[in-house]
Design a protein around this motif. Structure first.
Motif, PDB file in Angstrom:
ATOM      1  N   LEU A  88      73.280  25.626  49.203  1.00 20.05           N
ATOM      2  CA  LEU A  88      73.618  26.050  47.843  1.00 20.05           C
ATOM      3  C   LEU A  88      74.855  25.355  47.311  1.00 20.05           C
ATOM      4  N   LEU A  89      75.909  25.339  48.130  1.00 20.11           N
ATOM      5  CA  LEU A  89      77.199  24.846  47.678  1.00 20.11           C
ATOM      6  C   LEU A  89      77.929  24.228  48.854  1.00 20.11           C
ATOM      7  N   THR A  90      78.462  23.031  48.657  1.00 20.58           N
ATOM      8  CA  THR A  90      79.252  22.357  49.675  1.00 20.58           C
ATOM      9  C   THR A  90      80.538  21.888  49.015  1.00 20.58           C
ATOM     10  N   LEU A  91      81.670  22.169  49.653  1.00 18.06           N
ATOM     11  CA  LEU A  91      82.947  21.825  49.048  1.00 18.06           C
ATOM     12  C   LEU A  91      83.984  21.467  50.109  1.00 18.06           C
ATOM     13  N   THR A  92      85.027  20.783  49.653  1.00 21.12           N
ATOM     14  CA  THR A  92      86.178  20.487  50.498  1.00 21.12           C
ATOM     15  C   THR A  92      87.268  21.469  50.122  1.00 21.12           C
ATOM     16  N   VAL A 142      68.711  38.586  51.395  1.00 23.54           N
ATOM     17  CA  VAL A 142      68.968  38.000  50.079  1.00 23.54           C
ATOM     18  C   VAL A 142      67.660  37.429  49.543  1.00 23.54           C
ATOM     19  N   GLY A 143      67.272  37.866  48.358  1.00 28.10           N
ATOM     20  CA  GLY A 143      66.036  37.385  47.763  1.00 28.10           C
ATOM     21  C   GLY A 143      66.174  35.987  47.198  1.00 28.10           C
ATOM     22  N   ALA A 144      67.212  35.758  46.426  1.00 25.70           N
ATOM     23  CA  ALA A 144      67.455  34.452  45.807  1.00 25.70           C
ATOM     24  C   ALA A 144      68.903  34.419  45.355  1.00 25.70           C
ATOM     25  N   THR A 145      69.370  33.236  45.038  1.00 24.95           N
ATOM     26  CA  THR A 145      70.714  33.078  44.481  1.00 24.95           C
ATOM     27  C   THR A 145      70.643  32.101  43.315  1.00 24.95           C
ATOM     28  N   ARG A 146      71.583  32.253  42.397  1.00 27.46           N
ATOM     29  CA  ARG A 146      71.730  31.322  41.288  1.00 27.46           C
ATOM     30  C   ARG A 146      73.210  31.019  41.122  1.00 27.46           C
ATOM     31  N   LEU A 147      73.507  29.789  40.782  1.00 25.69           N
ATOM     32  CA  LEU A 147      74.881  29.379  40.530  1.00 25.69           C
ATOM     33  C   LEU A 147      74.996  28.850  39.108  1.00 25.69           C
ATOM     34  N   ALA A 148      76.131  29.127  38.474  1.00 33.35           N
ATOM     35  CA  ALA A 148      76.450  28.558  37.165  1.00 33.35           C
ATOM     36  C   ALA A 148      77.898  28.091  37.227  1.00 33.35           C
ATOM     37  N   PHE A 149      78.165  26.933  36.631  1.00 34.04           N
ATOM     38  CA  PHE A 149      79.482  26.318  36.699  1.00 34.04           C
ATOM     39  C   PHE A 149      80.042  26.170  35.298  1.00 34.04           C
ATOM     40  N   THR A 150      81.277  26.587  35.110  1.00 32.35           N
ATOM     41  CA  THR A 150      81.938  26.478  33.816  1.00 32.35           C
ATOM     42  C   THR A 150      83.033  25.433  33.910  1.00 32.35           C
ATOM     43  N   SER A 151      83.015  24.494  32.978  1.00 37.94           N
ATOM     44  CA  SER A 151      84.039  23.450  32.926  1.00 37.94           C
ATOM     45  C   SER A 151      84.269  23.079  31.466  1.00 37.94           C
ATOM     46  N   ARG A 152      85.526  23.165  31.046  1.00 34.16           N
ATOM     47  CA  ARG A 152      85.887  22.819  29.664  1.00 34.16           C
ATOM     48  C   ARG A 152      85.059  23.593  28.649  1.00 34.16           C
ATOM     49  N   GLY A 153      84.787  24.852  28.963  1.00 35.62           N
ATOM     50  CA  GLY A 153      84.058  25.714  28.044  1.00 35.62           C
ATOM     51  C   GLY A 153      82.546  25.539  28.051  1.00 35.62           C
ATOM     52  N   ALA A 170      85.298  27.372  36.867  1.00 39.57           N
ATOM     53  CA  ALA A 170      84.837  28.670  37.384  1.00 39.57           C
ATOM     54  C   ALA A 170      83.403  28.551  37.885  1.00 39.57           C
ATOM     55  N   VAL A 171      83.045  29.464  38.776  1.00 37.37           N
ATOM     56  CA  VAL A 171      81.692  29.512  39.326  1.00 37.37           C
ATOM     57  C   VAL A 171      81.184  30.947  39.240  1.00 37.37           C
ATOM     58  N   ASP A 172      79.965  31.113  38.759  1.00 41.71           N
ATOM     59  CA  ASP A 172      79.286  32.411  38.777  1.00 41.71           C
ATOM     60  C   ASP A 172      78.192  32.346  39.827  1.00 41.71           C
ATOM     61  N   LEU A 173      78.183  33.321  40.717  1.00 39.74           N
ATOM     62  CA  LEU A 173      77.180  33.419  41.768  1.00 39.74           C
ATOM     63  C   LEU A 173      76.387  34.698  41.553  1.00 39.74           C
ATOM     64  N   VAL A 174      75.068  34.574  41.444  1.00 39.55           N
ATOM     65  CA  VAL A 174      74.184  35.736  41.308  1.00 39.55           C
ATOM     66  C   VAL A 174      73.364  35.839  42.584  1.00 39.55           C
ATOM     67  N   ILE A 175      73.441  36.991  43.248  1.00 36.78           N
ATOM     68  CA  ILE A 175      72.700  37.240  44.479  1.00 36.78           C
ATOM     69  C   ILE A 175      71.688  38.348  44.213  1.00 36.78           C
ATOM     70  N   MET A 185      78.822  37.638  40.707  1.00 33.63           N
ATOM     71  CA  MET A 185      80.217  37.497  41.108  1.00 33.63           C
ATOM     72  C   MET A 185      80.789  36.281  40.390  1.00 33.63           C
ATOM     73  N   ALA A 186      81.986  36.414  39.837  1.00 39.28           N
ATOM     74  CA  ALA A 186      82.636  35.317  39.126  1.00 39.28           C
ATOM     75  C   ALA A 186      83.901  34.907  39.871  1.00 39.28           C
ATOM     76  N   PHE A 187      84.117  33.602  39.991  1.00 34.44           N
ATOM     77  CA  PHE A 187      85.251  33.069  40.748  1.00 34.44           C
ATOM     78  C   PHE A 187      85.937  31.963  39.968  1.00 34.44           C
ATOM     79  N   MET A 188      87.250  31.920  40.055  1.00 33.61           N
ATOM     80  CA  MET A 188      88.025  30.795  39.542  1.00 33.61           C
ATOM     81  C   MET A 188      88.108  29.755  40.657  1.00 33.61           C
TER      82      MET A 188
END
Length: 193
Positions: A88-92, A142-153, A170-175, A185-188
């Motif tokens: 789903l998501l890979t980061l440093t 967990v049935g499914a997940t969705r991600l949404a990314f906010t950048s510069r509005g 910001a990242v929104d995670l829907v489980i 869930m919303a994260f900065m």
């Protein structure tokens, strides 16, 4: 005439009937209590799993940094990737704890995966290539997940974008959970910009 002391058959039968009714009510109450306890424990376990997911993702996204990676083949990769597949998501991220002050980086690579209804977090000690550590199961069912990314509005369903910064704001995670339905869930996103 002698009088005998004791209970008549009718009195014994009435007392046994009353005792039987009280015992049946007690068993029913005990069964209901045990069932309720199991339901509350299951709901509590599911809520604890959601809290575990929230804390883990919040800590990782709060320490996310713009540090690109290199694969075993020497190819450059993005610091922050949402593939939409099983990974789903890979980061440093920065902030790796080093209690023994070993000669190593404070950076690490983190991956979130959805596999067979389990949300899994894996960590790779080396940012560039190497093997992933053992999976940490954060949540099951967990049935499914969705991600949404906010950048510069602007909101996007994938990352990285072609015309934006390396990290979203910001990242929104829907489980999707069986007990609570969809949980958002919303994260900065932290890190040096």
């Amino acid at each position: 005439m002698t009088r005998r002391e004791g209970f008549t058959l009718v009195e014994v039968m009435v007392s046994l009937l009353i005792f039987g009714l009280l015992a049946a009510a007690g068993v029913g109450l005990l069964t209901t209590s045990i069932t309720n306890r199991e339901v509350v424990k299951a709901a509590s376990d599911d809520a604890a799993a959601l809290l575990r997911v929230h804390r883990s993702v919040k800590a990782d996204l709060g320490q996310a940094i713009d540090r690109s990676v290199r694969s075993d083949a020497g190819q450059d990769g993005s610091a922050f990737v949402a593939s939409g597949g099983e990974a789903l998501l890979t980061l440093t991220r920065a902030g790796r704890v080093n209690p023994g002050q070993a000669d190593r980086s404070s950076l690490q690579r983190v991956e979130y995966r959805l596999s067979d209804g389990r949300l899994i977090r894996r960590v790779r000690a080396s940012v560039d290539a190497g093997d992933w550590g053992p999976p940490q199961v954060l949540m099951e069912g967990v049935g499914a997940t969705r991600l949404a990314f906010t950048s510069r509005g602007r909101v996007s369903n994938s990352w990285p974008t072609t015309d934006g910064p390396a990290l979203p704001d910001a990242v929104d995670l829907v489980i999707e959970t069986p007990r609570f339905g969809p949980v958002t869930m919303a994260f900065m996103v932290g890190g040096v910009r």
